[in-house]
Scaffold this motif. Structure first.
Motif, short mmCIF file in Angstrom:
data_model
loop_
_atom_site.label_atom_id
_atom_site.label_comp_id
_atom_site.label_asym_id
_atom_site.label_seq_id
_atom_site.Cartn_x
_atom_site.Cartn_y
_atom_site.Cartn_z
N ALA A 1 0.83 -1.20 0.00
CA ALA A 1 0.00 0.00 0.00
C ALA A 1 0.87 1.26 0.00
N ALA A 2 1.93 1.25 0.79
CA ALA A 2 2.84 2.40 0.82
C ALA A 2 3.53 2.58 -0.52
N LEU A 3 3.88 1.46 -1.16
CA LEU A 3 4.49 1.52 -2.49
C LEU A 3 3.53 2.14 -3.49
N GLN A 4 2.28 1.73 -3.46
CA GLN A 4 1.29 2.28 -4.40
C GLN A 4 1.12 3.78 -4.18
N LEU B 1 12.48 -2.55 -4.62
CA LEU B 1 12.69 -1.11 -4.43
C LEU B 1 14.15 -0.90 -4.07
N VAL B 2 14.85 -0.14 -4.89
CA VAL B 2 16.27 0.16 -4.66
C VAL B 2 16.39 1.64 -4.32
N GLY C 1 19.17 12.07 -4.15
CA GLY C 1 18.86 10.72 -3.74
C GLY C 1 17.48 10.33 -4.26
N GLY C 2 17.07 9.07 -4.05
CA GLY C 2 15.76 8.65 -4.52
C GLY C 2 15.66 7.15 -4.67
N GLN C 3 14.63 6.70 -5.41
CA GLN C 3 14.38 5.28 -5.55
C GLN C 3 14.19 4.88 -7.01
N PRO D 1 6.44 -8.11 -1.50
CA PRO D 1 5.56 -9.11 -2.12
C PRO D 1 4.29 -8.47 -2.69
N VAL D 2 3.85 -8.98 -3.84
CA VAL D 2 2.57 -8.59 -4.42
C VAL D 2 1.54 -9.60 -3.95
N THR D 3 0.53 -9.14 -3.26
CA THR D 3 -0.42 -10.07 -2.61
C THR D 3 -1.81 -10.04 -3.21
N VAL D 4 -2.02 -9.19 -4.21
CA VAL D 4 -3.37 -9.08 -4.79
C VAL D 4 -3.30 -9.20 -6.30
N GLY D 5 -4.43 -9.56 -6.92
CA GLY D 5 -4.54 -9.58 -8.36
C GLY D 5 -3.83 -10.76 -8.99
#
Length: 479
Positions: free
Chosen positions: A4-7, A100-101, A42-44, A87-91
């Motif tokens: 959720a935080a990633l989205q 995420l780097v 910096g960043g991702q 982990p992707v847990t939906v769909g």
């Protein structure tokens, strides 16, 4: 980080600090972006998300991680990005993972990837321009190899103005910014200020601060000041144009004297008083702070260019050679920020002399003083390797100049109205008996010679007398 935080992170799309990659098959391009991020804020970089922001995930194996680690070996200087598996847990993608780097701004920049430096511009990565690479390289060596801390090998102690040096020490002691070193020997004073290098060699900072006034040094043509009063709002025609050589302190005094001569002055009559009160168009302290910043932060390594003061009908420009460093921008300078003077040795002496109050607050102080005067903060612009601070003159003064009215009077014209000068001097000396003639001239907007003539007249009339010696004494107003 949760899914959720990633989205939430990727919802706004790619940016100055975020890059999205569909899979680690794009690891080469991703490492270029990581390099750019390390050279910036910096960043991702996120693997398993399309550029449109759709989470697709991918299968992550030990081989996947080994290949990424191998790519990371291409960074120079070496850096270790932080990697997180989400982990992707939906769909339909459930069971897959997103990688995420994350990298912080590198402690040592510029960073290159496989021998090429990159930078981030908005949401794209590009090869870093040579000029940017050289600037970052200079910044990385700043702490140990900057211009001001090099020895001035061709200059001896006779190059310095010992009187200027002593005045600086005594002012620092008076302000409680330095203990009395117990000597007035020039070499001892330089040692106390930390301006000697490699044993007892005079530093370039010492020469910049204390070289003799109006004394050109062939090795240092950058110790220069240009001042000009232009007619109108363009550089087509001069009303006055001068150029000086000398120390930073001497040049700053020259710039102040020029502005006293030419700065527009607003006059008003206060009910109950016979005398008109004249107020400079811009707050004196704000302009002085801008001048000090120009000498403190200029790029002394460049022999080209000089600190410049340009006065027009509608504005004042204070110009300093160089650029902003360490990620500072004009916008950031008007927010609370860490002080990172480009010439910290020179800045420290300016502080001890009392010409600046605290580091890192120069622009904020200027903005505050302008606001108190009901004026807008000056605009800051960086272009063509110079930093320009532009003060807009009050609209009423600019308008009156254009219309040819008498609401503004150049300072040097005021200097001719000597009939009022003695009364102003008496009022000032009654409040501050130790005020020196140059300080009186600055405070009253007059020339030194005008103040001296008025004081001679007051003494002849028995209205003013000197108590004690010229240095260390004070004035006494006779009622």
């Amino acid at each position: 980080m949760t899914l959720a935080a990633l989205q939430a992170l990727i919802a706004a799309g790619e940016s100055l600090t975020l890059e999205l990659k569909k899979s680690t098959a794009e690891k080469d391009r991703a490492c270029r972006s990581l390099c750019a991020l390390a050279n910036g804020q910096g960043g991702q970089v996120v693997f398993g998300v399309t550029p449109a922001g759709k989470v697709v995930g991918q299968k992550v194996t030990d081989r996947t991680l080994e290949e990424l680690a191998q790519e990371f070996q291409g960074f120079e200087p070496p850096m270790s990005p932080h990697l997180q598996r989400i982990p992707v847990t939906v769909g339909d993608e459930a069971g897959l993972e997103v990688l995420l780097v994350q990298v912080e701004r590198a402690a040592q920049v510029p960073v290159s990837f496989r021998g090429v430096p990159y930078e981030r511009v908005l949401n794209t990565t590009r090869v870093m321009p040579r000029a940017t690479y050289q600037r970052l390289l200079i910044e990385s060596m700043h702490a140990t190899n900057r211009w001001e801390m090099q020895a001035a090998e061709s200059c001896g102690i006779d190059t310095l103005d010992s009187r200027e040096l002593v005045v600086t020490i005594e002012e620092a002691i008076r302000r409680g910014r330095m203990e009395d070193p117990g000597t007035r020997d020039p070499m001892g004073l330089l040692r106390g200020l930390g301006l000697l290098v490699q044993g007892d060699q005079i530093s370039r900072a010492a020469i910049a601060l204390f070289c003799k006034d109006d004394h050109a040094i062939p090795e240092f043509p950058q110790f220069n000041l240009r001042v000009a009063r232009f007619k109108g709002t363009t550089r087509d025609e001069f009303l006055d144009n001068r150029q000086y050589s000398g120390s930073a302190f001497a040049l700053m005094r020259r710039a102040e004297r020029f502005l006293i001569d030419w700065m527009p002055v607003a006059g008003k009559i206060v009910p109950g008083q016979m005398a008109r009160i004249d107020t400079p168009a811009l707050p004196v302290e704000a302009v002085r702070e801008a001048l000090a910043n120009a000498f403190i932060h200029r790029d002394y390594a460049s022999a080209a260019g000089s600190v410049s003061v340009a006065l027009y009908d509608d504005r004042l420009e204070v110009i300093s050679p160089g650029e902003l460093h360490f990620g500072l921008t004009p916008e950031k300078l008007y927010l609370p920020h860490e002080s990172k003077p480009w010439n910290p040795w020179i800045a420290k002496v300016f502080y001890r002399r009392g010409l600046i109050e605290t580091w890192g607050r120069g622009t904020l102080k200027i903005a505050g003083l302008m606001q108190e005067a009901g004026l807008a903060a000056p605009a800051l612009k960086v272009s063509d390797d110079v930093v320009t601070m532009t003060f807009d003159l009050p609209a009423s003064l600019a308008r009156s100049k254009k219309e040819g009215t008498s609401k503004q009077t150049p300072g040097k014209t005021l200097g001719k109205t000597l009939g009022k000068t003695p009364d102003m001097i008496l009022r000032q000396l009654a409040e501050a008996p130790s005020t020196a003639i140059p300080e009186l001239a600055l405070q009253l907007g007059k020339s030194d010679s005008a103040i001296e003539r008025a004081i001679r007249k007051l003494r002849a009339e028995g209205k003013l007398r000197r108590v004690g010696p010229a240095k260390g004494g004070h004035w006494e107003v006779v009622e």
